[in-house]
Design a protein around this motif. Structure first.
Motif, mmCIF file in Angstrom:
data_model
loop_
_atom_site.group_PDB
_atom_site.id
_atom_site.type_symbol
_atom_site.label_atom_id
_atom_site.label_comp_id
_atom_site.label_asym_id
_atom_site.label_seq_id
_atom_site.Cartn_x
_atom_site.Cartn_y
_atom_site.Cartn_z
ATOM 1 N N LYS A 5 81.499 -10.176 77.773
ATOM 2 C CA LYS A 5 81.200 -10.865 78.431
ATOM 3 C C LYS A 5 80.206 -11.347 79.666
ATOM 4 O O LYS A 5 80.642 -10.274 80.274
ATOM 5 C CB LYS A 5 82.162 -12.276 78.971
ATOM 6 C CG LYS A 5 83.107 -13.076 77.804
ATOM 7 C CD LYS A 5 84.447 -13.755 78.075
ATOM 8 C CE LYS A 5 84.893 -14.464 76.955
ATOM 9 N NZ LYS A 5 85.729 -13.419 76.252
ATOM 10 N N GLU A 41 78.384 -15.718 83.109
ATOM 11 C CA GLU A 41 78.813 -17.502 82.684
ATOM 12 C C GLU A 41 80.001 -17.210 81.448
ATOM 13 O O GLU A 41 80.414 -18.371 81.785
ATOM 14 C CB GLU A 41 77.394 -17.659 82.142
ATOM 15 C CG GLU A 41 75.728 -17.189 83.416
ATOM 16 C CD GLU A 41 75.160 -16.428 82.842
ATOM 17 O OE1 GLU A 41 74.071 -16.409 83.620
ATOM 18 O OE2 GLU A 41 75.861 -15.553 82.705
ATOM 19 N N GLU A 42 79.776 -16.845 80.767
ATOM 20 C CA GLU A 42 80.522 -16.891 79.609
ATOM 21 C C GLU A 42 82.495 -16.342 80.917
ATOM 22 O O GLU A 42 83.299 -16.819 80.188
ATOM 23 C CB GLU A 42 80.709 -15.889 78.255
ATOM 24 C CG GLU A 42 79.206 -16.320 78.010
ATOM 25 C CD GLU A 42 78.673 -15.107 76.962
ATOM 26 O OE1 GLU A 42 79.395 -13.922 77.058
ATOM 27 O OE2 GLU A 42 78.574 -14.957 75.702
ATOM 28 N N LYS A 67 83.246 -19.397 81.744
ATOM 29 C CA LYS A 67 83.661 -20.811 80.887
ATOM 30 C C LYS A 67 84.822 -20.883 80.693
ATOM 31 O O LYS A 67 85.612 -21.415 80.205
ATOM 32 C CB LYS A 67 82.495 -20.906 79.792
ATOM 33 C CG LYS A 67 82.716 -21.869 79.341
ATOM 34 C CD LYS A 67 81.956 -22.329 77.907
ATOM 35 C CE LYS A 67 81.736 -23.530 77.325
ATOM 36 N NZ LYS A 67 80.582 -23.211 76.792
ATOM 37 N N SER A 68 85.182 -19.468 80.326
ATOM 38 C CA SER A 68 86.138 -19.353 79.975
ATOM 39 C C SER A 68 87.755 -19.211 80.019
ATOM 40 O O SER A 68 88.811 -19.900 80.142
ATOM 41 C CB SER A 68 86.368 -17.492 79.659
ATOM 42 O OG SER A 68 85.465 -17.371 77.715
#
Lengths: 603, 156
Positions: free
Chosen positions: B127, B130-131, B134-135
């Motif tokens: 990831k 940013e991911e 978000k996660s």
């Protein structure tokens, strides 16, 4: 208002108010004295036949409902080609409406040669000159060219009035009649709504000058009377002096954006009419948005006791004082029971009478009436008159009926007896009286607070915080995070360091090493630099190594130099090879004692 | 054993000995009780009933497993060697997974800890920042780029 006596063409508003553009020939049967501008010297009444005018829609020309009242709002929307002629209603400015309404009302009440008194201009034809004349007539700044119209005015009961005022009066009346006309037309083609739009409604007891008109109209058609009544009521509020029982804050005439909310508090000790009388009694407001809207006369004599702004205050400290204030006022109202004369002109114009409930014991009921120029954000006191309209809203809800939308959680479930009553004295199991009074007070306060409540906002914020996904990663203890991070490769660890300050701090503080890290863990070689980039290890280092696999080529003084791996001329160019730092100078397992042992031998 | 929300569970000595804490506590309680009564409860203040109910089947399934390797051997094994049964067992939402981690950490279930750490590490791998934000709903970010400041140029 007798609709039969009003002809659409007579009361049609001229072009400036938004009308149809094409000219319509007049039917021969329309023996009009389309008396917008009656013939000179002709005091004959205008003909009641239909007329086509330049600005008369075709539908109106053929269908002229005679005596069918029309609801206020549905008319405009249905009768027009998407235009909402009711907008013209908002053109009425409070400043000069009084005179127009007075004239209009006088015409209605006068009877007789009412038609002649109506400012109906001459019949329309293809003669554009007449249209121009009419426009000039309507413009108060210009001289009226049609003497006939002026003489018609002079013959009216309004008495000596300027031409400009007559023109204005006609415009108002014409607008009103047009609205009603179109409403009637709309009703012919559309199903009548079950409940009329609850925009404006006026109690029969309120409004001095419009009272007579209202009663007359109600007999003829309640919907038709609303418009004039509303105007008269509004004007009465603005111009009438503060009546008995009105606080100074209750005086009419709020400015644009200014909100005036007054409410009446009653302790509920007075006997009230049964609920059966409500629907018929409340004939003035069948369209009230809130069920159980009060009928007339039940509590009209209650004084306006408080201003909502005093009660609804952002500071919590104001709440107890306001509650006490309300309760004290309620007690005073009950103790000093001197019924005010229930005269229409003396009753406060703003608050409508409360619901007629049978309440034999003390209770706390609050009616909130909003008057003045309000907009959709009225309770928040926002400036803005984009939806300028007047509305009188009854917020009292009878306990027998279901709460209105949005008020479910703000109303107590009451029994059929009405608002909660204090328990009888001989009932020891029940709670004492003051608690119930406070409960009823809280209920009323809840109603008042339903629009402005910082507590609600705080609770809602907390609920949102609970519902949104939680930051579980940040809630884990550090040693758990260190162990989790130790399962990650260098690139993932580098991404985590870029994600969050907390993660970066943990990785650097605890020296988390990636699973694929090539930094030697042997403390003896801790200070050995990377064999590619010569960088030394630092705690939490997850950087990637960039180096040139081949050396920099030095040309002769007359030639150029470059990196042999990537041919880049600049010696400071970053390495074209990307990888992990590696400070293991010697490959492991190369010969006996290879690896670290070989390094020992080399020394 | 009594969970944090006062729910009582009957435990089997053999099954719950995988947990070092449980084993230690049970041994201590067994010594204290001396067979005089079994009314004593082993408190688990950091484990609620729901998570305890989730942990018990795992204990039952892995009661005969050998002790996990020490040190970095387990990490070097990689994160792709999780048994299928454990993978299915850990197909839960984030909240439950994190609670399992906390419960396993409190109960010192080393094997369960390794498995949960592997699972979470697999969730983080691959990831971008940013991911990851978000996660895991992480709002403290370092990757946000600063907007370039517009410099005024004066033209002579």
């Amino acid at each position: 208002m007798d609709r039969g006596s009003l002809l659409p063409f007579q009361l049609w508003c001229p072009r400036p108010f938004g009308t149809y553009s094409q000219n319509q020939p007049r039917p021969p049967s329309a023996a009009l004295k389309p008396s917008a501008c009656p013939e000179p010297g002709g005091g004959a009444e205008p003909d009641h036949g239909p007329a086509h005018s330049e600005n008369t829609p075709p539908a109106l020309a053929t269908e002229v409902p005679a005596s069918q009242p029309a609801p206020l709002l549905s008319a405009a929307a249905a009768g027009d080609e998407g235009r909402v002629l009711l907008d013209t209603w908002y053109v009425i400015k409070p400043g000069n409406t009084k005179e127009k309404v007075a004239f209009f009302v006088a015409h209605q009440c006068g009877g007789g040669s009412r038609a002649s008194s109506m400012k109906v201009k001459g019949h329309w034809g293809s003669d554009s000159s007449k249209a121009k004349r009419r426009r000039r007539c309507l413009d108060p700044t210009k001289a009226p060219p049609d003497p006939g119209g002026r003489e018609g005015l002079a013959a009216s009961e309004e008495g000596p009035a300027s031409a400009g005022e007559d023109v204005d009066l006609l415009s108002v009346a014409e607008m009103v009649a047009l609205v009603e006309q179109r409403a009637a037309l709309a009703l012919q083609s559309y199903p009548r709504p079950a409940t009329p739009a609850p925009v404006v409604f006026v109690s029969a007891e309120q409004g001095g000058p419009a009272k007579g008109v209202g009663s007359e109209r109600r007999s003829g058609g309640g919907d038709c009377s609303r418009v004039a009544e509303a105007v008269a009521h509004f004007e009465a509020q603005r111009d009438s002096p503060p009546t008995k029982g009105l606080r100074k804050e209750e005086r009419p005439g709020p400015g644009p954006g200014e909100v005036r909310i007054a409410f009446r508090i009653s302790n509920g000790r007075e006997p009230r009419a049964p609920d059966s009388g409500l629907p018929s009694g409340g004939g003035g407001r069948p369209g009230c948005a809130y069920p159980g809207s009060p009928g007339p006369g039940a509590r009209a004599k209650d004084k306006i006791t408080c201003d909502l702004y005093q009660l609804i205050s952002p500071s919590r400290d104001a709440l107890p004082s306001n509650v006490e204030f309300l309760l004290a006022r309620a007690d005073e109202a009950s103790e000093s029971e001197s019924p005010a004369p229930a005269r229409a002109e003396d009753t406060p114009p703003a608050p409508p009478p409360p619901p007629a409930r049978d309440c034999g014991a003390s209770g706390f009921h609050v009616d909130v009436v909003v008057t003045g120029v309000v907009d959709e954000c009225i309770f928040f006191g926002k400036d803005g008159t984009k939806n300028v309209k007047e509305e009188t809203v009854c917020l009292t809800v009878s306990p027998e009926e279901p709460p209105p939308p949005g008020q479910l959680f703000f109303l107590q479930n009451r029994g059929p007896d009405g608002p909660p009553e204090p328990p009888p004295a001989d009932s020891p199991a029940t709670a004492p009286g003051p608690d119930d009074a406070e409960g009823t007070a809280d209920t009323s306060l809840c109603r008042l607070y339903r629009h402005v409540s910082h507590d609600f906002l705080e609770i809602r914020f907390k609920i949102q915080r609970l519902l949104e996904p939680r930051q579980y990663m940040l809630l884990l203890p550090e040693h758990v995070l260190v162990k989790i991070f130790s399962f990650l490769p260098t690139r993932a660890l580098a991404a985590l360091k870029c994600t969050c300050h907390h993660f970066k701090g943990i990785i650097e503080a605890f020296g988390v090493r990636a699973t694929d890290s090539r930094w030697s863990r042997d403390p003896l070689y801790r200070d050995d630099p990377c064999k590619q980039c010569r960088k030394r290890y630092e705690k939490g280092d997850v950087s990637l190594c960039r180096w040139h696999p081949k050396p920099y080529h030095h040309d002769l003084p007359y030639g150029r130099s470059y990196w042999m791996c990537c041919r880049r001329a600049d010696r400071e160019t970053p390495g074209c090879r990307l990888g992990l730092h590696d400070n293991n100078w010697v490959l492991p397992c190369n010969g006996p004692g290879g690896g670290r042992a070989g390094r020992e031998e080399g020394r | 054993m009594q969970s944090s929300d006062a729910e009582i569970f009957e435990v089997d000595m053999e099954t719950d000995k995988q947990s070092v804490i449980n084993k230690t506590m049970l041994e201590d309680f067994e010594w204290m009780m001396n067979g005089e009564g079994d009314d004593d409860l082993v408190p688990l203040p950091n484990v609620n009933a729901a998570i305890f109910k989730k942990v018990r089947p795992w204990c039952t399934h892995h009661k005969d497993d050998p002790p996990p390797p020490q040190g970095d051997e387990n990490k070097e094994r990689g994160t792709d060697h999780t048994p299928v049964w454990d993978q299915e067992f850990l197909k839960v939402d984030q909240g439950a997974l994190f609670k399992l981690i906390l419960a396993a950490d409190y109960l010192d279930f080393k094997s369960l800890l390794d498995v949960t750490y592997n699972t979470l590490a697999n969730m983080i791998k691959g990831k971008t920042p940013e991911e990851t934000d978000k996660s895991f709903n992480i709002k403290m970010t370092l990757w946000k780029r600063k907007k370039p400041k517009c410099t005024k140029r004066t033209v002579a």
